[in-house]
Motif scaffolding. Structure first.
Motif, mmCIF file in Angstrom:
data_model
loop_
_atom_site.group_PDB
_atom_site.id
_atom_site.type_symbol
_atom_site.label_atom_id
_atom_site.label_comp_id
_atom_site.label_asym_id
_atom_site.label_seq_id
_atom_site.Cartn_x
_atom_site.Cartn_y
_atom_site.Cartn_z
ATOM 1 N N GLY A 183 -10.290 -17.788 7.806
ATOM 2 C CA GLY A 183 -9.632 -17.934 6.514
ATOM 3 C C GLY A 183 -8.635 -16.850 6.188
ATOM 4 N N LYS A 184 -8.428 -15.883 7.068
ATOM 5 C CA LYS A 184 -7.471 -14.823 6.774
ATOM 6 C C LYS A 184 -6.057 -15.319 7.060
ATOM 7 C CE LYS A 184 -10.792 -11.156 7.806
ATOM 8 N NZ LYS A 184 -11.108 -9.978 8.652
ATOM 9 N N SER A 464 -11.549 -16.227 3.380
ATOM 10 C CA SER A 464 -12.452 -15.077 3.372
ATOM 11 C C SER A 464 -11.613 -13.827 3.255
ATOM 12 C CB SER A 464 -13.291 -15.045 4.646
ATOM 13 O OG SER A 464 -14.117 -13.901 4.663
ATOM 14 N N LEU A 465 -11.872 -13.012 2.243
ATOM 15 C CA LEU A 465 -11.098 -11.804 1.971
ATOM 16 C C LEU A 465 -11.896 -10.597 2.427
ATOM 17 C CD1 LEU A 465 -8.489 -10.750 0.643
ATOM 18 C CD2 LEU A 465 -9.747 -10.558 -1.492
ATOM 19 N N GLY A 466 -11.574 -10.114 3.639
ATOM 20 C CA GLY A 466 -12.306 -8.963 4.165
ATOM 21 C C GLY A 466 -13.785 -9.271 4.308
ATOM 22 N N HIS A 467 -14.613 -8.387 3.763
ATOM 23 C CA HIS A 467 -16.060 -8.580 3.860
ATOM 24 C C HIS A 467 -16.610 -9.379 2.689
ATOM 25 C CE1 HIS A 467 -15.463 -5.029 1.297
ATOM 26 N NE2 HIS A 467 -16.589 -5.378 0.703
ATOM 27 N N LEU A 468 -15.740 -9.865 1.794
ATOM 28 C CA LEU A 468 -16.191 -10.615 0.637
ATOM 29 C C LEU A 468 -16.584 -12.031 1.048
ATOM 30 C CD1 LEU A 468 -13.564 -9.543 -2.050
ATOM 31 C CD2 LEU A 468 -15.760 -8.494 -1.484
ATOM 32 N N LEU A 498 -25.542 -10.171 -2.993
ATOM 33 C CA LEU A 498 -24.206 -9.580 -2.937
ATOM 34 C C LEU A 498 -24.082 -8.434 -3.929
ATOM 35 C CD1 LEU A 498 -22.039 -12.813 -2.644
ATOM 36 C CD2 LEU A 498 -22.733 -11.252 -0.833
ATOM 37 N N ASP A 499 -24.383 -8.757 -5.207
ATOM 38 C CA ASP A 499 -24.328 -7.741 -6.266
ATOM 39 C C ASP A 499 -22.991 -6.996 -6.211
ATOM 40 O OD1 ASP A 499 -25.251 -6.487 -8.479
ATOM 41 O OD2 ASP A 499 -26.362 -4.938 -7.384
ATOM 42 N N GLY A 500 -21.877 -7.788 -6.171
ATOM 43 C CA GLY A 500 -20.561 -7.211 -6.001
ATOM 44 C C GLY A 500 -20.045 -6.519 -7.251
ATOM 45 N N THR A 501 -18.950 -5.778 -7.095
ATOM 46 C CA THR A 501 -18.304 -5.075 -8.202
ATOM 47 C C THR A 501 -16.801 -5.311 -8.120
ATOM 48 O OG1 THR A 501 -17.968 -3.034 -6.939
ATOM 49 C CG2 THR A 501 -20.066 -3.275 -8.117
ATOM 50 N N VAL A 506 -11.142 -4.907 -5.225
ATOM 51 C CA VAL A 506 -9.894 -4.156 -5.084
ATOM 52 C C VAL A 506 -9.801 -3.532 -3.698
ATOM 53 C CG1 VAL A 506 -8.538 -2.230 -5.974
ATOM 54 C CG2 VAL A 506 -9.742 -3.755 -7.561
ATOM 55 N N ASP A 507 -10.900 -2.971 -3.198
ATOM 56 C CA ASP A 507 -10.898 -2.374 -1.865
ATOM 57 C C ASP A 507 -10.573 -3.419 -0.800
ATOM 58 O OD1 ASP A 507 -11.522 0.053 -2.981
ATOM 59 O OD2 ASP A 507 -13.671 -0.089 -2.553
ATOM 60 N N ALA A 508 -11.112 -4.632 -0.971
ATOM 61 C CA ALA A 508 -10.853 -5.702 0.007
ATOM 62 C C ALA A 508 -9.387 -6.108 -0.005
ATOM 63 C CB ALA A 508 -11.748 -6.903 -0.284
ATOM 64 N N VAL A 509 -8.779 -6.162 -1.195
ATOM 65 C CA VAL A 509 -7.356 -6.508 -1.292
ATOM 66 C C VAL A 509 -6.506 -5.462 -0.585
ATOM 67 C CG1 VAL A 509 -5.416 -6.743 -2.886
ATOM 68 C CG2 VAL A 509 -7.573 -7.878 -3.389
#
Length: 596
Positions: A183-184, A464-468, A498-501, A506-509
């Motif tokens: 998906g990248k 899929s955006l990075g590890h997200l 996941l418990d994402g933030t 932002v880090d993935a972008v």
């Protein structure tokens, strides 16, 4: 007759996305191939427009390339609302067909094909174009060894924003790079993986992954399984290097060409001529193609099923008009009159000796001018310049005195500062739209509403955006492709495990861009929402003859936590429209977003 000019004669191939016709250009009197985009019956109007846009993108991609290893685009027309792409006809068959009938290629044959494909990709990448579907079905080969890459129907320019149609898998899973399958975004290095996979098929006689199986299982194998290794041979190391899962470790097209240069076959016919007698259509010297389930197909690639990556036996034969124009008549019958015999030298032709003799006679007959010394010539020139300046100054002074004006001109007025263009409403009127961002068919709908400019087109994909986790991305793209409004949903992003933030998003972008090509301008968050602004630069491929192409954009992002889902609303505009884009697009549209 299409557009009053192109006479369609017989279909060369059929596929999921259209039909390719053998045709004749009545105006220029030459054979051509015409790809007619086929719209499935009952297709919603919006999806039909997306397919038409893909055809136009194909035309733009090919038109940017002029290279002997790339099929040439002649024309693009629309008739009765359907696009037609007119291309050269090429006297060859697809590599997929050759492999099916002939079996694996020799190392020399494969090296010759690989060298030509690397040259084509080198030209495409230099033009900022990523092919995204390099495979045997899109490689055309003639009996004399000429190789051409075709079907840029899903190619994208890195100067444009990615646009993918809902429900359409762009590319063939068996030859798709792992990062694209996950998906990248596609990059030129993804084409290099596909080139390696194509060479794998050429020397092994089969694709590296199951091309006939379940596409989803094939995609999963491309992403997670070990990379298949070719049998030992002269090309094995190069294929393994191309098919590495690290995009940065893959060689460039120029490196591939240097490796293959000494491995290429000797000049001359690359394949047995008998193969082409059986495979080519009759109108280019081949026998009738009566085999079940296959007929020679067209260079536009409409015969290969782009949704599943099916490389069937009739996958991509393009028949060119080289030498056919003399045989083609408007009614398709008859031979042209033969040319007259060589008439010999013209009676008034001047021989070289006679011309030299005439020049010598003229040089002795004409009086020779007396030459002036260099110092005298320079003195006369300086005197002429001074006389001209004095005359000009005297005339100007006299005209000012007679007009009662001072001889010296008035001091210049201060130049006012150039006003900045106001952030006026330079964009189309926006209307509310309701769409669905659910992940799977049958999943409870995840509907939302947002105002969208009326002339912008929607495209849906999952990425899929990075590890997200995988998200559903809905993009609304402006007619010129330079601006995009996006709504992206990450389901269960804030739930365990996941418990994402917001920081992780932002880090993935930022991690998606090479170091130095992304700058975070603003980032602030609250408990359930946040704001992000960042600038990016897309860097096109460079060559010795072409400078680096750098396209700057600004993206404004609104982050929203709704229950356990992360919703991202963003607007991307060219950097020169940053102020107007923020005021007239982002601030105007983002506040209308509401998830249901």
């Amino acid at each position: 007759m299409v557009a009053g000019r192109y006479r369609l004669r017989s279909p060369l191939g059929h596929g999921a996305m259209g039909t390719v016709w053998a045709a004749f250009d009545e105006f220029l009197r030459r054979s051509v191939a015409v790809k007619e985009v086929r719209l499935p019956p009952g297709l919603p109007e919006l999806e039909a427009e997306q397919l038409k846009e893909r055809a136009l993108r194909e035309a733009r991609a090919i038109a940017a390339l002029t290279h002997p290893n790339v099929i040439t685009l002649h024309d693009v027309i629309q008739q009765d609302g359907a696009p037609f792409v007119v291309m050269e006809r090429f006297p060859g068959v697809s590599l997929a067909e050759l492999l099916a009938r002939h079996g694996p290629l020799t190392a020399g044959q494969a090296a010759t094909v690989g060298d030509a494909l690397a040259a084509a990709l080198e030209a495409a990448h230099a033009a900022g174009i990523t092919h995204r579907d390099v495979k045997p079905g899109n490689v055309l080969v003639s009996a004399d060894g000429l190789v051409k890459l075709t079907d840029f129907g899903i190619a994208r320019s890195v100067s444009e924003l990615t646009m993918t149609a809902s429900g359409i898998m762009l590319g063939s899973p068996a030859y798709m790079a792992p990062e694209v399958a996950s998906g990248k975004r596609a990059t030129p290095s993804a084409d290099m993986w596909s080139l390696g996979a194509t060479l794998f098929a050429a020397v092994e006689g089969r694709p590296p992954y199951d091309a006939e199986g379940d596409p989803l299982k094939t995609v999963d194998a491309v992403i997670h399984d070990e990379v298949p290794q070719p049998s030992p041979g002269p090309l094995a190391e190069l294929i393994s290097t191309l098919m590495t899962k690290d995009p940065d470790a893959r060689p460039l097209p120029a490196d591939v060409r240097r490796t293959l240069h000494d491995l290429r076959a000797e000049p001359g016919p690359l394949f047995p001529a008998a193969l082409f007698d059986d495979l080519l259509p009759e109108d280019v010297g081949g026998k009738a193609n009566e085999k079940a389930g296959g007929n020679a197909s067209g260079n536009a690639g409409g015969n290969a099923d782009e949704n599943t990556g099916d490389d069937d036996a009739g996958s991509a034969v393009s028949v060119a008009g080289n030498g056919l124009e003399a045989r083609e008549q408007s009614d398709g019958a008859g031979d042209p009159a033969p040319l007259a015999d060589d008439p010999g030298p013209l009676p008034f032709a001047v021989t070289e000796a006679a011309e030299r003799e005439a020049v010598e006679e003229m040089s002795t007959a004409l009086p020779q001018p007396r030459r002036r010394s260099r110092l005298a010539t320079a003195g006369l020139g300086l005197a002429a310049v001074l006389l001209f300046v004095a005359t000009l100054a005297g005339g100007f002074a006299a005209s000012r005195v007679l007009a009662g004006e001072p001889v010296l001109p008035p001091p210049p007025r201060p130049t006012p500062e150039r006003a900045q263009p106001p952030a006026t409403a330079t964009y189309a009127k926006a209307m509310p739209r309701t769409d669905n961002a659910s992940m799977l068919v049958g999943e409870p709908p995840a509907q939302f509403t947002i105002d969208v400019p009326v002339d912008w087109t929607k495209f849906v994909t999952q990425q899929s955006l990075g590890h997200l986790p995988t998200s559903t991305l809905i993009e609304y793209v402006s007619p010129d492709g330079s601006k995009v409004l996006s709504v992206e949903r990450f389901p269960e992003f804030f739930a365990e495990p996941l418990d994402g933030t917001f920081d992780e998003y932002v880090d993935a972008v930022v991690s998606m861009w090479p170091e130095g090509d992304v700058v975070v301008v603003q980032y602030e968050t609250e408990r359930t929402r946040g704001r992000l602004t960042y600038r990016t630069v897309d860097s096109g491929s460079t060559t010795d003859d072409a400078p680096d192409t750098r396209i700057a954009r600004t993206t404004f992002v609104a982050l929203n936590r709704l229950d356990s889902d992360l919703w991202v609303v963003s607007v991307t505009v060219p950097a020169e429209e940053e102020r107007a884009g923020r005021v007239q697009l982002f601030e105007r549209l983002a506040k209308t977003f509401a998830a249901q």
